[in-house]
Design an enzyme around this catalytic site. Sequence first.
Site, PDB file in Angstrom:
ATOM      1  N   THR A 171       0.895  -1.159   0.000  1.00 21.82           N
ATOM      2  CA  THR A 171       0.000   0.000   0.000  1.00 21.82           C
ATOM      3  C   THR A 171       0.924   1.196   0.000  1.00 21.82           C
ATOM      4  O   THR A 171       2.086   1.053   0.375  1.00 21.82           O
ATOM      5  CB  THR A 171      -0.894   0.029   1.274  1.00 21.82           C
ATOM      6  N   ARG A 199     -13.849  -7.235  -2.550  1.00 23.42           N
ATOM      7  CA  ARG A 199     -13.336  -7.010  -1.189  1.00 23.42           C
ATOM      8  C   ARG A 199     -12.739  -5.593  -1.104  1.00 23.42           C
ATOM      9  O   ARG A 199     -11.993  -5.165  -1.956  1.00 23.42           O
ATOM     10  CB  ARG A 199     -12.275  -8.052  -0.861  1.00 23.42           C
ATOM     11  N   GLY A 201     -10.560  -3.031   1.441  1.00 21.28           N
ATOM     12  CA  GLY A 201      -9.696  -3.038   2.622  1.00 21.28           C
ATOM     13  C   GLY A 201      -9.874  -1.795   3.476  1.00 21.28           C
ATOM     14  O   GLY A 201     -10.891  -1.091   3.392  1.00 21.28           O
ATOM     15  N   ASP A 202      -8.893  -1.536   4.307  1.00 20.88           N
ATOM     16  CA  ASP A 202      -8.965  -0.415   5.250  1.00 20.88           C
ATOM     17  C   ASP A 202      -8.618   0.921   4.627  1.00 20.88           C
ATOM     18  O   ASP A 202      -8.979   1.975   5.172  1.00 20.88           O
ATOM     19  CB  ASP A 202      -7.999  -0.670   6.421  1.00 20.88           C
ATOM     20  N   GLY A 223      -1.192  -2.764   5.855  1.00 19.83           N
ATOM     21  CA  GLY A 223      -1.137  -4.071   6.509  1.00 19.83           C
ATOM     22  C   GLY A 223      -2.423  -4.840   6.275  1.00 19.83           C
ATOM     23  O   GLY A 223      -3.144  -4.572   5.304  1.00 19.83           O
TER      24      GLY A 223
HETATM   25  N1  ASP Z   1      -4.052  -2.484   3.867  1.00 15.97           N
HETATM   26  C1  ASP Z   1      -4.145  -2.970   2.528  1.00 15.97           C
HETATM   27  C2  ASP Z   1      -5.448  -3.684   2.362  1.00 15.97           C
HETATM   28  O1  ASP Z   1      -5.826  -4.452   3.236  1.00 15.97           O
HETATM   29  C3  ASP Z   1      -3.052  -3.878   2.127  1.00 15.97           C
HETATM   30  C4  ASP Z   1      -1.697  -3.535   2.647  1.00 15.97           C
HETATM   31  O2  ASP Z   1      -1.446  -2.441   3.103  1.00 15.97           O
HETATM   32  O3  ASP Z   1      -0.819  -4.383   2.604  1.00 15.97           O
HETATM   33  O4  ASP Z   1      -6.076  -3.536   1.360  1.00 15.97           O
END
Ligand code: ASP
Length: 304
Positions: A171, A199, A201-202, A223
């Site tokens: 990210t 999906r 993510g955050d 993450g």
């Molecule tokens: N946080 C990101 C997500 O879950 C992925 C990442 O930062 O590795 O989409």
Amino acid sequence: MSGRWALAIHGGAGTILRSKMTPDKEAAYHDGLRRALAAGVTVLRNGGAALDAVTEAVVALEDEPLFNAGRGAVYTSAGEQEMDAAVMDGRNRQAGAVAGIFGPRNPVRVARLVLDRPQVLIAGAPAVDLARQAGLPFGDRAYFHTEARWTALQETLAGRTDDDPARRHGTVGAVAVDAHGNLAAATSTGGMTGKAPGRIGDTPIIGGGTFADNATCAVSGTGHGEVFIRWTAAAEIAARMRHAGQTLDQAATAVVMEDLAPNDGTGGLVAVDRHGNIAMPFNCEGMYRGMVRQGEEAKTLIYR
Ligand code: ASP
């Protein structure tokens, strides 16, 4: 203008394992991070807004195929790329985010378009339409494709996930305080390799992977997104500062080490407060990251 500006960026937690890093690759990552810092600094040095600085820093990271955002985004289990991005302005908590988009080269610029609208989060085709109407640049499959991400998907689908987390996620993000004392955060991602279609993510979840409020801090996370959402990671840092009187460093470290780490929430984040303090905690082997403050040399780092 009074305060000292500061900028921190990340290119994702879950770096290439140190044992697999080569000097050439390492140099390329540092170069990519330095270019992103330079893009943000150009804005801040000229008295520009934190919101513009974080946007430009993230655009530079999206354009760099080494990082999982924009060009170089990871693939879903269906072999598609679905990107999420967000920006937030600490002056007034205006926020803009997009989810599950493909086409615009810089998803963070589409999030900026949403920020100027009454909505906060727009998903899919209508967000792509906004970008088209605004004349933002688009890329095709060839533009966004990288062999490394495609290979990582094949390995994930075959159940051969090795111990190299960098192949699976990443990210990019930036946080800044400008000379006027205003904070902002921006984050952009391809998500996690082999993620289910649809999906989210955050990253585009305000308070999860992205948050900014002049009263406390600006945060950009990277993450295991589901855990960042469930622990409202970015908002929790601001809450600890506001209600428990913690410093930026105490609050950010507690969330990453005590909330996320024990709950399968591998990752890290970058955060800044209005005094220009910077925190960059992570609970895995490394996190591509960099920081610069007015009057100081820029620094880029990968491991501890
Ligand atoms: N946080 C990101 C997500 O879950 C992925 C990442 O930062 O590795 O989409």
